[in-house]
Write an enzyme that holds these catalytic residues in place. Structure first.
Site, PDB file in Angstrom:
ATOM      1  CB  ALA A  44       0.284  -2.343  -1.816  1.00 15.79           C
ATOM      2  CE1 TYR A  45       3.131 -10.258  -0.576  1.00 12.13           C
ATOM      3  CE2 TYR A  45       1.529 -11.282  -2.052  1.00 12.13           C
ATOM      4  CZ  TYR A  45       2.635 -11.379  -1.223  1.00 12.13           C
ATOM      5  OH  TYR A  45       3.259 -12.598  -1.041  1.00 12.13           O
ATOM      6  CB  SER A  46      -0.632  -8.001  -6.781  1.00  9.75           C
ATOM      7  OG  SER A  46      -1.482  -8.797  -5.997  1.00  9.75           O
ATOM      8  CE  LYS A  71       6.447 -11.113  -2.297  1.00 13.01           C
ATOM      9  NZ  LYS A  71       7.745 -11.742  -1.982  1.00 13.01           N
TER      10      LYS A  71
END
Length: 502
Positions: A391-393, A396
């Protein structure tokens, strides 16, 4: 009574002289009050004053364009004032003539120039374009007249200073003041308030008078005053610039806000944590002076909240030169165990949030026509995604693509867009919550207590990455040192070979 200057009183001692001054001023105040009783100040209204909401909307549309015009060669900070006293004067029947008489005292000329720029509106503006056309025309007239004033009184060796106005009076709306920083623009604003009082009081007795044009020139171009300007220290790298930093209440954002301010910028600090944002702003003002920072609540996932933050910036300082889009959150979980809500929340903050703030920044920067710098704080994970960190990668990575598209779209307007990729910045960070630390440690198969040392050892330099390290990279990309750099990714990770830009 010293004409066009003030009073001189004396007595047997200091106390006698002081009491004589008080007695004289009291008599003057009583006489003024008597003369003004029942009198329509400044001849009464000429142009209807817009309601507060309409004034705000007009100021928001006008301020960036005005700042761009006044700061085309050298940026300025622009403030807006629609106090009752100001709108009463600027919208009055006698304002076109009274505003062009001159300053209340000679020393005001140094700050405000001899005259303000008065916009000759006959009615409330029908649109932002009509208003801007009138303001632009008034500024052109001011520059022409100021240049003629200089040439008419020019002495050998004198050089024309900035011919643009420091004060712009707009009937029905209020006034804008300009200065090299918020403090100086505020001084100009205070002087105009004082001058309005003097004009109103003097007009109760007869015709308000001021310095002759020659006397005003002699003060404004006094050789000693001009020499003093040459002794001023060089301005700092980001002097006269306005920066907005998201996620500025802690960690990287806090360090960035403080670093930009240390180099002269006026900084607006936004954060979901309002107390944290205000604390950062207070630290900035304590270090560099009042008026140089504002802390405010800002939810980058909300259009309304984002727009409100940018509106506060425009009304306080006149526009925007630097956006540091830094706000972010982290969530760690394997894809097959991830809740849709966690995925969507990550994209709302780490992707859509950057879009919302960048969109507002682009609108202001294009209106100013002064160029600008967008700096996106992304992550090493853009180049080298992490296990259990989808979710973060992914969000971003979307941020980084947005930044590159903005480099394409901003270039024709001299708006640069660049990316900073930090890695594992633990100090003062809310992103590295206890839950995220546990999850990332589990993903790496290590204990939580080993996490920081694990990240340090995996980079080539074996370096611990601090918020201040990232702030230095942001400063470079925000400054004119990077004036020919756009679409670039600058890593601050100690050297993670899998994350080398390529």
């Amino acid at each position: 009574v010293l004409e066009r200057h003030g009073t001189i009183t004396w007595g047997a001692g200091v106390r006698d002289a002081y009491e004589a001054t008080i007695e004289l001023i009291t008599r003057a105040e009583e006489a003024i009050a008597e003369k003004k009783r029942g009198r329509r100040v400044f001849g009464g209204p000429r142009v209807p004053v817009l309601d507060p909401a309409a004034r705000r909307a007009a100021a928001l549309a006008l301020a960036p364009r005005l700042r761009g015009r006044l700061g085309h060669d050298r940026r300025v900070i622009v403030t807006f004032d629609d106090a009752g006293k100001v709108t009463e004067f600027t919208s009055s029947l006698e304002a076109p003539a009274l505003s062009q008489v001159g300053p209340a005292t000679p020393d005001h000329t140094i700050y405000t120039k001899r005259l303000p720029c008065f916009v000759p509106l006959e009615r409330a503006p029908e649109s932002a374009e009509v208003l801007w056309s009138a303001v632009e025309g008034a500024i052109a007239t001011f520059v022409r007249d100021y240049t003629a004033y200089f040439e008419a009184h020019r002495e050998p060796g004198a050089e024309l200073t900035d011919p643009l106005p420091r004060v712009v009076l707009v009937p029905g709306l209020g006034m804008f003041t300009a200065g090299r920083d918020r403090r100086m623009a505020g001084i100009v604003d205070d002087i105009v308030h004082h001058t309005i009082d003097v004009i109103g009081n003097a007009s109760a007795f007869g015709r308000y008078v001021s310095l002759t044009a020659q006397d005003a020139y002699d003060v404004e171009y006094w050789p000693l005053e001009l020499y003093k300007l040459t002794l001023a220290p060089p301005e700092k790298e980001l002097a006269r610039r306005i920066a907005l930093v998201t996620g500025g209440g802690s960690g990287i954002g806090r360090a960035v806000a403080k670093r930009l301010a240390a180099e002269g910028a006026h900084v607006v600090v936004g954060d979901l944590d309002e107390a944290g944002a205000k604390k950062t702003a207070e630290e900035v003002t304590a270090a560099v002076g009042g008026g140089r920072a504002i802390g405010l609540p800002m939810d980058v996932t909300s259009e309304t909240s984002v727009r409100a933050a940018f509106e506060t910036t425009v009304l306080a300082y006149g526009g925007l030169d630097v956006l540091v889009s830094n706000a972010g959150i982290a969530h760690s979980a394997p894809v097959d165990r991830m809740a849709l809500a966690d995925w969507e929340r990550s994209f709302a903050v780490n992707s859509t949030g950057h879009f919302l703030v960048a969109r507002e920044a682009m609108r202001i920067m294009k209106a100013q026509d002064l160029g600008g710098a967008l700096v996106f704080v992304a992550t090493k994970n853009v180049m080298s995604p992490g296990k259990d960190f989808a979710a973060y990668s992914a969000a971003k990575a979307a941020e980084a693509q947005l930044a590159k598209v903005l480099a394409l779209e901003g270039a024709p307007h001299a708006i640069r867009s660049n990316i900073v990729n930090p890695d594992a910045v633990f100090q003062d960070s809310k992103l590295w919550s206890d839950d995220v630390r546990r999850e990332r440690a589990a993903a790496q198969g290590i204990g939580v207590e080993q996490l920081e040392d694990f990240y340090r050892k995996r980079n080539l330099l074996g370096a611990r990455i601090l918020p201040e390290d990232v702030a230095e990279a942001v400063l470079f990309l925000a400054s004119d040192r990077a004036s020919k750099t756009t679409g670039c990714t600058l890593t601050v990770d100690g050297g993670v070979k899998d994350a080398f830009p390529r």
